[in-house]
Scaffold this motif. Structure first.
Motif, PDB file in Angstrom:
ATOM      1  N   ALA A 219      -1.998 -13.316   7.201  1.00  0.00           N
ATOM      2  CA  ALA A 219      -2.193 -13.034   5.767  1.00  0.00           C
ATOM      3  C   ALA A 219      -0.919 -12.384   5.221  1.00  0.00           C
ATOM      4  O   ALA A 219      -0.548 -11.281   5.641  1.00  0.00           O
ATOM      5  CB  ALA A 219      -3.399 -12.128   5.567  1.00  0.00           C
ATOM      6  N   SER A 221       1.302 -10.730   2.272  1.00  0.00           N
ATOM      7  CA  SER A 221       1.153 -10.024   0.990  1.00  0.00           C
ATOM      8  C   SER A 221       2.329 -10.406   0.099  1.00  0.00           C
ATOM      9  O   SER A 221       3.467 -10.021   0.365  1.00  0.00           O
ATOM     10  CB  SER A 221       1.151  -8.514   1.217  1.00  0.00           C
ATOM     11  OG  SER A 221       0.045  -8.172   2.015  1.00  0.00           O
ATOM     12  N   GLN A 231      -2.709 -12.310  -1.654  1.00  0.00           N
ATOM     13  CA  GLN A 231      -2.620 -12.804  -0.285  1.00  0.00           C
ATOM     14  C   GLN A 231      -2.395 -14.309  -0.246  1.00  0.00           C
ATOM     15  O   GLN A 231      -3.008 -15.053  -1.013  1.00  0.00           O
ATOM     16  CB  GLN A 231      -3.930 -12.508   0.454  1.00  0.00           C
ATOM     17  CG  GLN A 231      -4.292 -11.046   0.512  1.00  0.00           C
ATOM     18  CD  GLN A 231      -3.634 -10.368   1.700  1.00  0.00           C
ATOM     19  OE1 GLN A 231      -3.960 -10.666   2.827  1.00  0.00           O
ATOM     20  NE2 GLN A 231      -2.700  -9.467   1.430  1.00  0.00           N
TER      21      GLN A 231
END
Ligand code: GDG
Length: 473
Positions: A219, A221, A231
């Motif tokens: 994931a 950012s 995300q």
């Protein structure tokens, strides 16, 4: 004009539409068969969705139209777009770079500009047809900038992207003069799907190296202009085939009869070896020919022992590297046949044609050994098609460890195609393998291809997009 199109809850964006333009006024469109169409068509149909893509011919300017329950939105490409965006940047820059520079990539600024321009056209077409909050699934390396362009135009959309080819390690990727822009383009998607976990890791690694974004379990950012982050998930979704349809074809008596006939036409050699590839330098066709040629020159094969049927379907014939490859392959085939053939025996049956699916399945059934020796391959569906077609439970798959399929098809004989000695030994192991072992391995392979068919693949991807949507509301 776009206003006339119904708003779609689900939109597929791919370089090609699922239809081909035919030179026939009564029937101007023909369905172009392929795994992606089979997988996505039911979803597009049941959701009243749309498919955005190019119709395959330059300068065709067509309004959106309906075909077999699909709403099709054609993106116009000029002859210059085809030369620069498609044959140039997609197939002569990104394709060789992402396949570990097997052939040297060409970098031209004018090709990049065309790529940006055409990606924008696809993004605009998708934005014009997508309903508020719709899900859009973008496909493949020709359209890596579309996710970001689409997000900028339509932040309400849920955007998925699937990458069908490998994503290279950073040491190679970093050659790309536009490496940052391409990563930014892909990061526009909520879910960025790859064939193998190694591809997803390479992508995440490139993002970390270039931008230093925080990444946890895939994931990423990604900072957003208004502050904070969103995300983008990089994850593996190994693609597959419509297994049931291959099984159905392989059970047809006429196709089984054709398989027997093929063996007879080949002069009933003890072993039939088979290669099926687009004529592409990533597929390792030359390495395969070298190994088989040496088995004859070493005397491990003699007249009548083995014939390699090599289907090399025509591909990208206007790109120079492909013209050169064709010459090299045809020279190699001619040499081997000249040296080891007789009036009644041909070592290599080389077929530079495309065949209907029925004939492909008959070839799969006729082949004792399937040779998939790709130097680099996102997945390789041919390996899975061979396995699915072997309803008789027999047959041996020799599979390159550099094809994505080798992560799943662990009961194949795995090879490093650069190691010609190892490849020759693997071919001999395959032709000499006892029947019990062949059956045991094929049983495991078939289980895998049944459990993960193409509809399981699309369900997995779409479930993750649904979770993104649910997380937003
Ligand atoms: C890309 C990635 C990834 C070939 N010749 C004939 C014919 N084919 C069909 C095969 C197979 C398909 O074309 C080729 O698929 P592959 O997966 O082997 O390879 P690419 O074309 O390079 O596809 C690849 C794939 O995308 C999907 O994500 O697996 O790694 O490079 O289905 O059967 N079909 C017919 N006649 C032919 O002569 N009917």
């Amino acid at each position: 004009m776009p206003g006339a199109a119904p708003a779609a809850e689900f939109v597929v964006v791919a370089n090609r539409l699922p239809v081909d333009r035919a030179d026939d006024d009564r029937e101007p469109w023909r369905r172009s068969p392929g795994g992606l169409v089979t997988a996505l068509e039911p979803v597009v149909q049941s959701t009243g969705g749309a498919w955005v893509g190019w119709a395959g011919k330059p300068d065709l300017d067509i309004d959106p139209f309906e075909f077999d329950g699909l709403h099709l939105v054609s993106v116009t490409l000029t002859a210059a777009d085809v030369a620069q965006y498609y044959e140039g940047f997609s197939n002569d820059t990104i394709w060789p770079l992402y396949h570990d520079v097997i052939s040297p990539p060409t970098y031209h600024r004018a090709w990049w500009e065309a790529y940006v321009r055409v990606n924008r056209r696809f993004a605009e077409a998708a934005a014009s047809v997508a309903a508020p909050g719709a899900t859009v699934w973008v496909h493949d390396y020709q359209l890596q900038l579309v996710p970001r362009m689409l997000r900028e135009a339509r932040p309400d959309l849920v955007i998925g992207y699937f990458h069908h080819i490998p994503f290279p390690a950073y040491g190679i990727y970093s050659q790309l003069p536009w490496r940052s822009q391409v990563l930014e383009g892909l990061l526009g998607a909520d879910v960025v799907g790859f064939q193998r976990s190694a591809d997803a890791a390479n992508f995440a690694g490139a993002v970390r190296r270039r931008f230093g974004y925080d990444i946890k379990a895939g994931a990423i950012s990604v900072p957003v202009p208004e502050g904070g982050t969103r995300q983008s998930v990089a994850k593996a979704y190994p693609i597959s085939i419509d297994t049931a349809s291959y099984e159905e074809l392989a059970r047809r008596p006429e196709i089984q009869a054709r398989a027997r006939e093929i063996r007879e036409e080949l002069g009933n050699p003890t072993s039939v070896l088979l290669g099926v590839d687009r004529l592409d330098y990533t597929k390792g066709i030359r390495h395969r020919l070298k190994a088989v040629g040496e088995l004859f020159s070493d005397g491990r094969f003699s007249v009548g022992d083995a014939t390699l049927v090599q289907v090399a379907s025509p591909s990208r014939e206007r790109v120079a590297a492909y013209m050169q490859l064709r010459d090299e392959i045809e020279l190699a085939v001619g040499r081997i046949n000249g040296d080891y053939g007789t009036v009644g025996f041909t070592a290599i049956r080389y077929l530079h044609h495309s065949y209907p699916r029925e004939e492909m399945v008959a070839l799969y059934l006729a082949a004792d050994v399937m040779l998939v020796t790709a130097l680099r391959d996102g997945m390789n569906l041919v390996a899975k098609e061979y396995v699915a077609s072997r309803v008789d439970g027999d047959g041996v798959l020799v599979l390159s460890e550099f094809a994505g399929a080798s992560d799943e098809l662990t009961q194949s004989i795995r090879v490093n195609p650069h190691d010609i000695q190892g490849l020759k030994d693997a071919v001999m192991t395959a032709v000499q393998m006892p029947i019990e072992e062949r059956r045991r391995r094929m049983r495991a392979l078939r289980r895998r291809v049944r459990d993960n068919d193409v509809s399981a693949w699309s369900r997995r991807f779409l479930a993750d997009l649904r979770a993104v949507k649910a997380g937003r509301s």
